[in-house]
Design a protein around this motif. Structure first.
Motif, PDB file in Angstrom:
ATOM      1  N   GLY A   1      48.268  40.965  51.678  1.00  0.00           N
ATOM      2  CA  GLY A   1      49.477  40.933  50.866  1.00  0.00           C
ATOM      3  C   GLY A   1      49.189  41.289  49.424  1.00  0.00           C
ATOM      4  N   VAL A   2      50.023  40.807  48.511  1.00  0.00           N
ATOM      5  CA  VAL A   2      49.796  41.042  47.080  1.00  0.00           C
ATOM      6  C   VAL A   2      48.717  40.089  46.591  1.00  0.00           C
ATOM      7  CG1 VAL A   2      50.805  40.917  44.774  1.00  0.00           C
ATOM      8  CG2 VAL A   2      52.125  41.914  46.654  1.00  0.00           C
ATOM      9  N   LYS A   3      47.618  40.649  46.129  1.00  0.00           N
ATOM     10  CA  LYS A   3      46.479  39.870  45.638  1.00  0.00           C
ATOM     11  C   LYS A   3      45.991  40.486  44.334  1.00  0.00           C
ATOM     12  CE  LYS A   3      44.220  37.232  47.910  1.00  0.00           C
ATOM     13  NZ  LYS A   3      44.164  35.765  47.990  1.00  0.00           N
ATOM     14  N   LEU A   4      45.162  39.749  43.615  1.00  0.00           N
ATOM     15  CA  LEU A   4      44.474  40.378  42.496  1.00  0.00           C
ATOM     16  C   LEU A   4      43.792  41.636  43.005  1.00  0.00           C
ATOM     17  CD1 LEU A   4      42.756  37.294  40.779  1.00  0.00           C
ATOM     18  CD2 LEU A   4      44.879  38.443  40.091  1.00  0.00           C
ATOM     19  N   CYS A   5      43.837  42.700  42.211  1.00  0.00           N
ATOM     20  CA  CYS A   5      43.210  43.955  42.647  1.00  0.00           C
ATOM     21  C   CYS A   5      41.751  43.730  43.048  1.00  0.00           C
ATOM     22  CB  CYS A   5      43.297  45.004  41.543  1.00  0.00           C
ATOM     23  SG  CYS A   5      44.966  45.697  41.331  1.00  0.00           S
ATOM     24  N   VAL A   6      41.056  42.909  42.281  1.00  0.00           N
ATOM     25  CA  VAL A   6      39.640  42.675  42.551  1.00  0.00           C
ATOM     26  C   VAL A   6      39.438  41.961  43.882  1.00  0.00           C
ATOM     27  CG1 VAL A   6      39.498  40.453  41.362  1.00  0.00           C
ATOM     28  CG2 VAL A   6      37.483  41.939  41.436  1.00  0.00           C
ATOM     29  N   ASP A   7      40.467  41.267  44.389  1.00  0.00           N
ATOM     30  CA  ASP A   7      40.371  40.522  45.639  1.00  0.00           C
ATOM     31  C   ASP A   7      40.961  41.264  46.833  1.00  0.00           C
ATOM     32  OD1 ASP A   7      39.043  38.320  44.653  1.00  0.00           O
ATOM     33  OD2 ASP A   7      40.868  37.236  44.133  1.00  0.00           O
ATOM     34  N   TRP A   8      41.505  42.473  46.610  1.00  0.00           N
ATOM     35  CA  TRP A   8      42.094  43.218  47.719  1.00  0.00           C
ATOM     36  C   TRP A   8      40.980  43.986  48.434  1.00  0.00           C
ATOM     37  CZ3 TRP A   8      43.119  47.686  50.311  1.00  0.00           C
ATOM     38  CH2 TRP A   8      44.221  47.667  51.179  1.00  0.00           C
ATOM     39  N   TRP A   9      40.491  43.411  49.535  1.00  0.00           N
ATOM     40  CA  TRP A   9      39.389  43.976  50.321  1.00  0.00           C
ATOM     41  C   TRP A   9      38.249  44.467  49.435  1.00  0.00           C
ATOM     42  CZ3 TRP A   9      39.189  42.604  55.119  1.00  0.00           C
ATOM     43  CH2 TRP A   9      40.392  42.308  55.805  1.00  0.00           C
ATOM     44  N   PRO A  10      37.596  43.550  48.707  1.00  0.00           N
ATOM     45  CA  PRO A  10      36.485  43.938  47.827  1.00  0.00           C
ATOM     46  C   PRO A  10      35.312  44.500  48.620  1.00  0.00           C
ATOM     47  CG  PRO A  10      36.575  41.556  48.077  1.00  0.00           C
ATOM     48  CD  PRO A  10      37.825  42.091  48.712  1.00  0.00           C
ATOM     49  N   ASP A  11      34.463  45.218  47.911  1.00  0.00           N
ATOM     50  CA  ASP A  11      33.330  45.887  48.561  1.00  0.00           C
ATOM     51  C   ASP A  11      32.179  44.951  48.891  1.00  0.00           C
ATOM     52  OD1 ASP A  11      34.500  48.401  48.621  1.00  0.00           O
ATOM     53  OD2 ASP A  11      33.877  48.857  46.577  1.00  0.00           O
ATOM     54  N   GLY A  12      32.228  43.750  48.373  1.00  0.00           N
ATOM     55  CA  GLY A  12      31.129  42.831  48.642  1.00  0.00           C
ATOM     56  C   GLY A  12      31.462  41.440  48.153  1.00  0.00           C
ATOM     57  N   PRO A  13      30.567  40.481  48.345  1.00  0.00           N
ATOM     58  CA  PRO A  13      30.817  39.113  47.901  1.00  0.00           C
ATOM     59  C   PRO A  13      30.813  39.013  46.381  1.00  0.00           C
ATOM     60  CG  PRO A  13      28.554  39.344  48.631  1.00  0.00           C
ATOM     61  CD  PRO A  13      29.228  40.637  48.971  1.00  0.00           C
ATOM     62  N   ARG A  14      31.548  38.043  45.865  1.00  0.00           N
ATOM     63  CA  ARG A  14      31.588  37.849  44.413  1.00  0.00           C
ATOM     64  C   ARG A  14      30.444  36.934  43.996  1.00  0.00           C
ATOM     65  NH1 ARG A  14      36.748  35.606  43.227  1.00  0.00           N
ATOM     66  NH2 ARG A  14      37.453  37.752  43.399  1.00  0.00           N
ATOM     67  N   ILE A  15      29.694  37.365  43.016  1.00  0.00           N
ATOM     68  CA  ILE A  15      28.590  36.538  42.532  1.00  0.00           C
ATOM     69  C   ILE A  15      28.745  36.177  41.056  1.00  0.00           C
ATOM     70  CG2 ILE A  15      26.968  37.382  44.263  1.00  0.00           C
ATOM     71  CD1 ILE A  15      25.789  39.243  42.168  1.00  0.00           C
TER      72      ILE A  15
END
Length: 265
Positions: free
Chosen positions: A233-247
């Protein structure tokens, strides 16, 4: 209308945010003003571009759509829509639409790299004109599914607050079943960062550029009307199917731009 170096241009401001070279001092002034509210403001553009790339990869690889209408294309930069999608399927047609004079000066020469990529000058906030534009119709078949992109555009509409939703309704009504719509938009997170978002909005609107509205998640969702939303759905751009885990923690700019994709059933 020619390029006026004494007035900020939306396309040139985005170029400045992306550390490009096609901007003037007046455009960099907008960046500096917004950085007063959020020092990491450049990430508004960075995350918008990241969303564009991931959204286009999804649409090109998963949906079978072979025609993309990119509204408000802006200045060419690294990884433009046609480069992303045609890497997956060289037969995909991409039509860019913009009416910013600086984009007209650079866009056609730099974006029309092959016979499946075209640039048309028109006002993206006048959907009837876009839908009936003969140059667009020459390349986009409105009887077949279309991927319509409004990425980082609608928050620059200057007019009644509810008008962007009406604009999108006209576009959505004109699309055939099986089409997809991707939208990204400055967002108010409705938490402790709301004040920062509204400060950025104030700096954008009262800057030489004169536009940059921040909407809540619910208001952004309204832009999709009755489309079937692609997960998540509508999510933060950074959280829309990101390329990897957030560190590392998200900064204020990353938490104030959102996007999503909807499908017309």
């Amino acid at each position: 209308m020619g390029v006026d170096p004494t007035r900020a241009s939306i396309a040139r401001v985005y170029d400045a945010f992306l550390l490009g070279k096609d901007n003037y001092e007046i455009d960099r002034e907008v960046l500096r003003k917004v950085q007063q509210a959020a020092p990491e403001a450049q990430d508004l553009a960075t995350e918008n571009r990241g969303f564009l790339i991931r959204a286009c990869r999804f649409l090109a690889s998963q949906t079978g759509i072979t025609q993309f209408l990119d509204l408000g294309s802006g200045l060419p930069t690294a990884e433009n829509t046609h480069q992303v999608v045609q890497r997956i399927n060289p037969e995909i047609k991409v039509v860019y639409v913009d009416n910013d004079p600086v984009v007209l000066a650079h866009g056609r020469a730099l974006l029309e790299e092959n016979e499946n990529t075209h640039f048309v000058s028109d006002d993206i906030f006048e959907p009837e004109r876009i839908i009936e534009n003969p140059d667009i119709r020459r390349h986009i078949d409105f009887s077949q599914p279309i991927a319509l992109l409004q990425l980082g555009t609608l928050h620059h509409y200057n007019g009644p607050h509810d008008e962007p939703a009406k604009i999108m309704k006209k576009y959505i009504d004109a699309l055939p079943s099986g089409s997809y719509v991707a939208i990204s938009h400055f967002s108010d997170p409705e938490d402790e960062l709301s004040e920062t978002a509204r400060k950025m909005e104030d700096f954008f609107i009262h800057s030489p550029m004169g536009s940059g509205t921040f909407r809540t998640k619910a208001e952004i969702e309204e832009l999709f009307h009755d489309l079937e939303m692609v997960e998540p759905g509508v999510k933060l751009c950074v959280d829309w199917w990101p390329d990897g885990p957030r560190i590392k923690e998200l900064n204020a700019a990353q938490r104030t731009i959102s996007g999503g994709i909807g499908r017309k059933v």
